[in-house]
Design an enzyme around this catalytic site. Sequence first.
Site, PDB file in Angstrom:
ATOM      1  N   ARG A   1      30.399 -25.471  83.004  1.00  0.00           N
ATOM      2  CA  ARG A   1      29.801 -25.600  84.326  1.00  0.00           C
ATOM      3  C   ARG A   1      28.590 -24.683  84.437  1.00  0.00           C
ATOM      4  NH1 ARG A   1      32.426 -24.847  89.201  1.00  0.00           N
ATOM      5  NH2 ARG A   1      34.076 -26.155  88.429  1.00  0.00           N
TER       6      ARG A   1
ATOM      7  N   LYS B   1      32.898 -23.919  96.422  1.00  0.00           N
ATOM      8  CA  LYS B   1      32.768 -24.591  97.715  1.00  0.00           C
ATOM      9  C   LYS B   1      33.514 -23.827  98.804  1.00  0.00           C
ATOM     10  CE  LYS B   1      33.399 -28.992  96.218  1.00  0.00           C
ATOM     11  NZ  LYS B   1      33.725 -30.406  96.334  1.00  0.00           N
TER      12      LYS B   1
ATOM     13  N   GLU C   1      34.784 -34.276  95.336  1.00  0.00           N
ATOM     14  CA  GLU C   1      35.741 -34.282  96.432  1.00  0.00           C
ATOM     15  C   GLU C   1      34.945 -34.043  97.718  1.00  0.00           C
ATOM     16  OE1 GLU C   1      38.929 -31.395  96.314  1.00  0.00           O
ATOM     17  OE2 GLU C   1      39.737 -32.167  98.213  1.00  0.00           O
TER      18      GLU C   1
HETATM   19  P1  ATP Z   1      36.468 -27.630  94.137  1.00  0.00           P
HETATM   20  O1  ATP Z   1      37.276 -28.194  92.987  1.00  0.00           O
HETATM   21  O2  ATP Z   1      36.685 -26.203  94.422  1.00  0.00           O
HETATM   22  O3  ATP Z   1      36.480 -28.493  95.344  1.00  0.00           O
HETATM   23  P2  ATP Z   1      34.198 -28.438  92.603  1.00  0.00           P
HETATM   24  O4  ATP Z   1      32.898 -27.732  92.596  1.00  0.00           O
HETATM   25  O5  ATP Z   1      34.944 -28.610  91.344  1.00  0.00           O
HETATM   26  O6  ATP Z   1      34.982 -27.643  93.658  1.00  0.00           O
HETATM   27  P3  ATP Z   1      34.168 -31.316  92.911  1.00  0.00           P
HETATM   28  O7  ATP Z   1      33.794 -32.071  94.128  1.00  0.00           O
HETATM   29  O8  ATP Z   1      35.511 -31.516  92.353  1.00  0.00           O
HETATM   30  O9  ATP Z   1      33.971 -29.820  93.301  1.00  0.00           O
HETATM   31  O10 ATP Z   1      33.072 -31.545  91.786  1.00  0.00           O
HETATM   32  C1  ATP Z   1      32.581 -32.800  91.442  1.00  0.00           C
HETATM   33  C2  ATP Z   1      32.117 -32.800  90.023  1.00  0.00           C
HETATM   34  O11 ATP Z   1      31.096 -31.834  89.845  1.00  0.00           O
HETATM   35  C3  ATP Z   1      33.226 -32.461  89.065  1.00  0.00           C
HETATM   36  O12 ATP Z   1      33.192 -33.364  87.990  1.00  0.00           O
HETATM   37  C4  ATP Z   1      32.932 -31.071  88.616  1.00  0.00           C
HETATM   38  O13 ATP Z   1      33.345 -30.868  87.306  1.00  0.00           O
HETATM   39  C5  ATP Z   1      31.401 -31.009  88.744  1.00  0.00           C
HETATM   40  N1  ATP Z   1      30.982 -29.637  89.013  1.00  0.00           N
HETATM   41  C6  ATP Z   1      31.399 -28.835  90.006  1.00  0.00           C
HETATM   42  N2  ATP Z   1      30.836 -27.610  89.917  1.00  0.00           N
HETATM   43  C7  ATP Z   1      30.027 -27.637  88.835  1.00  0.00           C
HETATM   44  C8  ATP Z   1      29.167 -26.688  88.209  1.00  0.00           C
HETATM   45  N3  ATP Z   1      29.034 -25.444  88.679  1.00  0.00           N
HETATM   46  N4  ATP Z   1      28.491 -27.078  87.104  1.00  0.00           N
HETATM   47  C9  ATP Z   1      28.615 -28.325  86.625  1.00  0.00           C
HETATM   48  N5  ATP Z   1      29.393 -29.257  87.170  1.00  0.00           N
HETATM   49  C10 ATP Z   1      30.107 -28.939  88.257  1.00  0.00           C
END
Ligand code: ATP
Length: 562
Positions: free
Chosen positions: A263, A273, A36
Site C-alpha cells: 500500500r 479512514k 468500502e
Molecule cells: P478500511 O479497510 O480501514 O476501511 P481501506 O483504506 O482498506 O480502509 P477500502 O475501501 O477497503 O479501504 O479500500 C479499497 C481498495 O483500496 C482496497 O483494495 C485497498 O486495498 C486499496 N487501498 C486502500 N488503502 C490503500 C493504500 N494506502 N495504498 C494502496 N491501496 C490502498
Amino acid sequence: MSEKEEKSLNFIEQIIEEDLKNGKNQSRVHTRFPPEPNGYLHIGHAKSICLNFGIAQKYGGTCNLRFDDTNPVKEDVEYVDSIKKDINWLGFNWNENLFFASDYFEKLYEYAVLLIKKDLAYVCQLSAEEIAAQKGTPTQPGQHSPYRNRNVQENLDLFERMRKGEFAEGSHSLRAKIDMASPNMHMRDPLLYRIKFAHHHRTGDKWCIYPMYDFAHGQSDYIEGITHSLCTLEFEVHRPLYEWFVEQIFGTDYRPRQIEFARLNLNYTVMSKRKLLQLVKEQYVSGWDDPRMPTISGLRRRGYTPTSIRNFADIIGIAKRNNVIDVALLEHSIREDLNKTALRVMAVLNPIKVTITNYPEGESEWLEAVNNPEDEAAGVRQVPFSRHLFIEQEDFMENAPKKFFRLTKGGEVRLRYAYFITCNEVVKDENGNISELLCSYDPLSKGGKSPDGRKVKGTLHWVSEPHALNAEVRLYDRLFNHESPDGDKEVNFLTHLNPNSLQVLKNCKLEPDLAKAEIEDRYQFERLGYFCLDSNSTPENLIFNRTVALRDTWAKEQKKEE
Ligand code: ATP
Ligand code: MG
C-alpha cells in the site's frame, strides 16, 4: 529515477502477460476496484485505482467498480457518490460495470446454506469475547466451540431463524468449520455472518444478518468473473481462506487470482479512514475536502490535477515490499504539471502601498505580460500600471543588509513587465509602522528593460491599486508536523497536528485578469507558488488556495544525491 526512462513491467504486469501468453481465462483481463463506502477516497486509493483501471486499459480488459458494502453501520450513500465522483475526476470510467456486494446478499446466503449442508459451517452461540478467548495464538491451537458439532438440520434451522430476526445481536453467529489448529489464524473457524439490526443504504431493512467482508469478497470476485484480484499486502494472509471458500462453494477450475502489492504510505500523513473520519467529525479540518486532507477531494480543492496524481502513481510504481514515500514527491508531481500548464499572474499577499510620485495622477497604461514562459501558445496579456501600486511588505527593507536585493531606501529595482523604480521616501504612521513608499520611476525603462545598461538585482511583482481585486488567500502547511504521525501506538496521532497548517490572509491584491478565474482554475502567482480558486469562492468574495510553494525540496534532494 527519471520519469522519461522506459518503464519496465511491474511484477503484476509480468504475471498478467504470462497468463495472457498461456491463454489463461480465455485471455481475459478483468480487475476491480473494491472500496468500502465508509469514507472518502484518499491518495492511497488513487494508487489502487490507477493500478486496477490502468491494467484493464493497458490489456484491453475491464475494471469493475464494486462497493464492498457489507457493514451497514458505517456506510452511507454520501460516500458512494463521492467515490464515483473522485474516480471519474481521476480520469477513469467503469462504464456499465458498477456493482455492490449487497447485490449478492441472497446468493451469499445460499452459499452459506450450502456450506452448512456440507457440514462446513455451524451456528455458534459464543459471544465475540468468548470466541476471541478460544482462538488461541499463532503458536498455540484454539479450542473447539461447544456448538461445533451441531447437526446439519439444527444448523439450517438456526441460521434461518437468525435471518428471520428471532435472535438478539451478538447471541448467534455463523462460523466456518475449518481448522482450529491452523497456523493461519484466519482459518480458525472464521465468522461468516453476524446479526445486525441495522438499516442498509441499499437493502433497507430486508436483512438483519450481514456477511463478513471475508465471506463476501472472494465470492464477489468469482461472481463477477474477476481474473486478477489486486489488493494490498494485509490480505495476503486472508488468501487461503478466500480460496477455501471458492473451492468449497464452486469447486471449479476458474479462480480469481489474488495478487498483493504494498500500500502507499506517505510521511507527514495519516491515511487510515478511521482517523480521517475522526479529523472530520471532531472538526480538526473543515471536512473531507479540506485542502489539507490527503483525500482526493481535498487534493482537488487544494489545486492538484488528475494528471499530477496519475503521474505520481506512475513514479512510485507497484512493489511487493512496504515503504514510506516522501510527501515532497507528491508536491513535486503537481509542480511539474502546473509548471507546464498554469498561467502566470501577479498577486500581492501582504500589500504595502507604493506611490510613483513622478507618474501623473489619474492616468494608467497597459503593459504586456507573458502568460507562461514554458508554453508559447499561452500568449500574452495586458496588466495595468498607474501611480498607485502595491508590492509585498517583505520586498522592502528600510535598513537592509548588503545581500538584500529587493527594494531599499535609495535603492532601485525592476517591477516585472513595467519599469525600474527607486524608493526615495518612507512614510510612517503614528506607531512608526511603514504605511507607504514614495518612489520615482524611470520612464525610459518600459517593459522592465534597462535604458542604458545599468543593472538592477531585484525584480518584484506588483499590482496596480485602482485596478486590483481583493481576495482572501489561504496558505497551507502539512497537517502534521511529525514524519510518522500514527507511527507510535502509545501516542495519539492528534498530538502531532501542526497548529500552523492553515494561514488565512484577508487583504490580498490580485491583478484584474483573475476576475475570469473559475473554480479549480490554477495559476502561478509569480514568486509565490501555485494557487487555485477555492470551491467556496464567489466574485464578491474571492478565495484562493495555495496548492504548493515554488521551492521543490524533492527535486533538490535528488540533485544532491546525483
Ligand atoms: P478500511 O479497510 O480501514 O476501511 P481501506 O483504506 O482498506 O480502509 P477500502 O475501501 O477497503 O479501504 O479500500 C479499497 C481498495 O483500496 C482496497 O483494495 C485497498 O486495498 C486499496 N487501498 C486502500 N488503502 C490503500 C493504500 N494506502 N495504498 C494502496 N491501496 C490502498
Ligand atoms: Mg479495506
